[in-house]
Design a protein around this motif. Sequence first.
Motif, PDB file in Angstrom:
ATOM      1  N   LEU A 168      34.847  53.516  46.952  1.00  0.00           N
ATOM      2  CA  LEU A 168      36.113  52.870  46.620  1.00  0.00           C
ATOM      3  C   LEU A 168      36.246  52.707  45.109  1.00  0.00           C
ATOM      4  O   LEU A 168      37.296  52.963  44.527  1.00  0.00           O
ATOM      5  CB  LEU A 168      36.214  51.507  47.310  1.00  0.00           C
ATOM      6  N   HIS A 169      35.155  52.312  44.464  1.00  0.00           N
ATOM      7  CA  HIS A 169      35.197  52.134  43.012  1.00  0.00           C
ATOM      8  C   HIS A 169      35.379  53.461  42.280  1.00  0.00           C
ATOM      9  O   HIS A 169      35.874  53.495  41.163  1.00  0.00           O
ATOM     10  CB  HIS A 169      33.923  51.446  42.510  1.00  0.00           C
ATOM     11  N   ALA A 170      34.990  54.548  42.908  1.00  0.00           N
ATOM     12  CA  ALA A 170      35.096  55.853  42.266  1.00  0.00           C
ATOM     13  C   ALA A 170      36.507  56.438  42.401  1.00  0.00           C
ATOM     14  O   ALA A 170      36.830  57.412  41.746  1.00  0.00           O
ATOM     15  CB  ALA A 170      34.090  56.815  42.889  1.00  0.00           C
ATOM     16  N   LYS A 171      37.344  55.841  43.223  1.00  0.00           N
ATOM     17  CA  LYS A 171      38.680  56.391  43.484  1.00  0.00           C
ATOM     18  C   LYS A 171      39.685  55.925  42.433  1.00  0.00           C
ATOM     19  O   LYS A 171      39.497  54.924  41.761  1.00  0.00           O
ATOM     20  CB  LYS A 171      39.155  55.953  44.872  1.00  0.00           C
ATOM     21  N   PRO A 172      40.805  56.663  42.300  1.00  0.00           N
ATOM     22  CA  PRO A 172      41.858  56.281  41.349  1.00  0.00           C
ATOM     23  C   PRO A 172      42.454  54.911  41.655  1.00  0.00           C
ATOM     24  O   PRO A 172      43.043  54.291  40.787  1.00  0.00           O
ATOM     25  CB  PRO A 172      42.919  57.366  41.528  1.00  0.00           C
ATOM     26  N   TRP A 183      44.449  51.832  39.293  1.00  0.00           N
ATOM     27  CA  TRP A 183      45.714  51.181  39.614  1.00  0.00           C
ATOM     28  C   TRP A 183      45.532  49.664  39.703  1.00  0.00           C
ATOM     29  O   TRP A 183      46.306  48.896  39.133  1.00  0.00           O
ATOM     30  CB  TRP A 183      46.256  51.730  40.946  1.00  0.00           C
ATOM     31  N   VAL A 184      44.468  49.239  40.388  1.00  0.00           N
ATOM     32  CA  VAL A 184      44.198  47.808  40.537  1.00  0.00           C
ATOM     33  C   VAL A 184      43.940  47.182  39.170  1.00  0.00           C
ATOM     34  O   VAL A 184      44.468  46.104  38.851  1.00  0.00           O
ATOM     35  CB  VAL A 184      43.001  47.563  41.486  1.00  0.00           C
ATOM     36  N   ASN A 185      43.161  47.859  38.331  1.00  0.00           N
ATOM     37  CA  ASN A 185      42.867  47.316  36.998  1.00  0.00           C
ATOM     38  C   ASN A 185      44.134  47.223  36.141  1.00  0.00           C
ATOM     39  O   ASN A 185      44.271  46.313  35.326  1.00  0.00           O
ATOM     40  CB  ASN A 185      41.822  48.176  36.292  1.00  0.00           C
ATOM     41  N   ARG A 186      45.063  48.154  36.327  1.00  0.00           N
ATOM     42  CA  ARG A 186      46.291  48.121  35.547  1.00  0.00           C
ATOM     43  C   ARG A 186      47.164  46.940  35.967  1.00  0.00           C
ATOM     44  O   ARG A 186      47.729  46.239  35.137  1.00  0.00           O
ATOM     45  CB  ARG A 186      47.057  49.437  35.748  1.00  0.00           C
ATOM     46  N   TRP A 187      47.260  46.696  37.274  1.00  0.00           N
ATOM     47  CA  TRP A 187      48.122  45.628  37.768  1.00  0.00           C
ATOM     48  C   TRP A 187      47.455  44.261  37.770  1.00  0.00           C
ATOM     49  O   TRP A 187      48.137  43.240  37.730  1.00  0.00           O
ATOM     50  CB  TRP A 187      48.618  45.962  39.173  1.00  0.00           C
ATOM     51  N   PHE A 188      46.148  44.262  37.838  1.00  0.00           N
ATOM     52  CA  PHE A 188      45.403  42.994  37.854  1.00  0.00           C
ATOM     53  C   PHE A 188      44.298  43.058  36.817  1.00  0.00           C
ATOM     54  O   PHE A 188      43.114  43.190  37.162  1.00  0.00           O
ATOM     55  CB  PHE A 188      44.800  42.717  39.240  1.00  0.00           C
ATOM     56  N   PRO A 189      44.649  42.977  35.541  1.00  0.00           N
ATOM     57  CA  PRO A 189      43.626  43.106  34.502  1.00  0.00           C
ATOM     58  C   PRO A 189      42.638  41.942  34.567  1.00  0.00           C
ATOM     59  O   PRO A 189      42.980  40.831  34.975  1.00  0.00           O
ATOM     60  CB  PRO A 189      44.431  43.075  33.203  1.00  0.00           C
ATOM     61  N   ARG A 190      41.421  42.218  34.163  1.00  0.00           N
ATOM     62  CA  ARG A 190      40.400  41.164  34.124  1.00  0.00           C
ATOM     63  C   ARG A 190      40.684  40.200  32.998  1.00  0.00           C
ATOM     64  O   ARG A 190      41.076  40.610  31.918  1.00  0.00           O
ATOM     65  CB  ARG A 190      39.012  41.781  33.935  1.00  0.00           C
TER      66      ARG A 190
END
Length: 67
Positions: free
Chosen positions: A50-54, A58-65
């Motif tokens: 899952l972590h290797a997928k695009p 997308w998740v990091n772009r919409w939910f930045p740390r």
Amino acid sequence: MGNNGENVTKRLANLETRYAELAVKISGLADMQEIQHQRLLRLETAVRDLHAKPLTKWVNRWFPRVS
């Protein structure tokens, strides 16, 4: 004296039966542990995939740390 011999024989038979029952239980626990281990390995693989997928991008772009 014969009574003592019978008691010893009965106790020995009971111990043998209990030993056999415990052996079956231990074997079952070992099987369950192996099944749980295999499930954990599959879960770890799924998370890694899952972590290797695009999707991660997308998740990091919409939910930045938050730092």
